[in-house]
Motif scaffolding. Structure first.
Motif, short mmCIF file in Angstrom:
data_model
loop_
_atom_site.label_atom_id
_atom_site.label_comp_id
_atom_site.label_asym_id
_atom_site.label_seq_id
_atom_site.Cartn_x
_atom_site.Cartn_y
_atom_site.Cartn_z
N THR A 87 4.02 28.64 13.10
CA THR A 87 5.26 27.92 13.39
C THR A 87 5.43 27.84 14.90
O THR A 87 4.88 28.67 15.63
N PRO A 88 6.17 26.86 15.39
CA PRO A 88 6.40 26.79 16.84
C PRO A 88 7.46 27.76 17.34
O PRO A 88 7.71 27.84 18.53
N TYR A 89 8.10 28.51 16.45
CA TYR A 89 9.20 29.39 16.83
C TYR A 89 8.77 30.86 16.82
O TYR A 89 8.02 31.29 15.96
N ASP A 90 9.33 31.62 17.76
CA ASP A 90 9.05 33.06 17.83
C ASP A 90 10.02 33.88 17.00
O ASP A 90 9.70 34.96 16.54
N TYR A 91 11.25 33.36 16.83
CA TYR A 91 12.31 34.13 16.19
C TYR A 91 12.93 33.34 15.03
O TYR A 91 13.02 32.12 15.08
N VAL A 92 13.36 34.07 14.00
CA VAL A 92 14.11 33.49 12.90
C VAL A 92 15.34 34.38 12.69
O VAL A 92 15.21 35.58 12.50
N ALA A 93 16.52 33.78 12.76
CA ALA A 93 17.79 34.49 12.59
C ALA A 93 17.90 35.69 13.53
O ALA A 93 18.43 36.74 13.17
N GLY A 94 17.36 35.55 14.74
CA GLY A 94 17.45 36.61 15.73
C GLY A 94 16.39 37.69 15.63
O GLY A 94 16.38 38.62 16.41
N PHE A 95 15.50 37.58 14.65
CA PHE A 95 14.44 38.57 14.47
C PHE A 95 13.10 37.97 14.85
O PHE A 95 12.78 36.85 14.47
N LYS A 96 12.31 38.73 15.61
CA LYS A 96 10.97 38.28 15.97
C LYS A 96 10.08 38.32 14.73
O LYS A 96 10.09 39.28 13.99
N ILE A 97 9.35 37.24 14.51
CA ILE A 97 8.49 37.16 13.34
C ILE A 97 7.03 37.28 13.75
O ILE A 97 6.64 36.92 14.85
N THR A 98 6.23 37.82 12.85
CA THR A 98 4.80 37.93 13.04
C THR A 98 4.11 37.12 11.96
O THR A 98 4.34 37.35 10.77
N LEU A 99 3.31 36.17 12.39
CA LEU A 99 2.64 35.28 11.43
C LEU A 99 1.14 35.54 11.45
O LEU A 99 0.58 35.96 12.47
N PRO A 100 0.47 35.27 10.31
CA PRO A 100 -0.97 35.56 10.24
C PRO A 100 -1.81 34.84 11.30
O PRO A 100 -2.74 35.41 11.83
N TYR A 101 -1.48 33.58 11.61
CA TYR A 101 -2.28 32.84 12.58
C TYR A 101 -1.55 32.65 13.89
O TYR A 101 -1.91 31.83 14.70
N GLY A 102 -0.49 33.39 14.12
CA GLY A 102 0.20 33.36 15.41
C GLY A 102 1.11 32.17 15.58
O GLY A 102 1.36 31.41 14.67
N ARG A 103 1.58 32.05 16.80
CA ARG A 103 2.50 30.98 17.14
C ARG A 103 1.73 29.70 17.43
O ARG A 103 0.64 29.73 17.97
N LYS A 104 2.30 28.58 17.08
CA LYS A 104 1.66 27.29 17.29
C LYS A 104 1.75 26.87 18.72
O LYS A 104 2.71 27.05 19.39
#
Length: 104
Positions: A87-104
């Motif tokens: 995803t192009p976003y680092d945060y969702v609802a104020g929480f930092k998210i960790t994605l399998p393939y990282g940030r876009k």
């Protein structure tokens, strides 16, 4: 003196391996950032280079192996299980998210 240099290089390589393995641990990396900022920069550069060299197929879901599709907002997710992989976003609802393939 030559043996001391070899042992120093071996210790440095062990430190680099340790920090690369624990790169996603914020406590360890914050401590390193304060204690040795130059080593911290070296570790972040090496981690970045390692990510560029990664040959993991980003078109397959890491959980179920099905195809990854793109939506109109720029997110990439699995057709079958719905796992958001990028995803192009680092945060969702104020929480930092960790994605399998990282940030876009």
């Amino acid at each position: 003196m030559y043996n001391e240099k070899i042992s120093d290089d071996a210790n440095l390589n062990e430190l680099i391996d340790y920090y690369l393995k624990n790169f996603n641990n914020p406590e360890i990396m914050d401590e390193l950032k304060w204690e040795d900022p130059y080593l911290y920069l070296q570790i972040t550069r090496l981690h970045f280079i390692k990510q560029l060299q990664d040959t993991t197929p980003t078109y397959k879901c890491p959980d179920c192996g099905d195809n990854i599709v793109h939506d109109e907002w720029g997110e990439e997710y699995c057709e079958s299980c719905g796992l958001v992989t990028r995803t192009p976003y680092d945060y969702v609802a104020g929480f930092k998210i960790t994605l399998p393939y990282g940030r876009k």
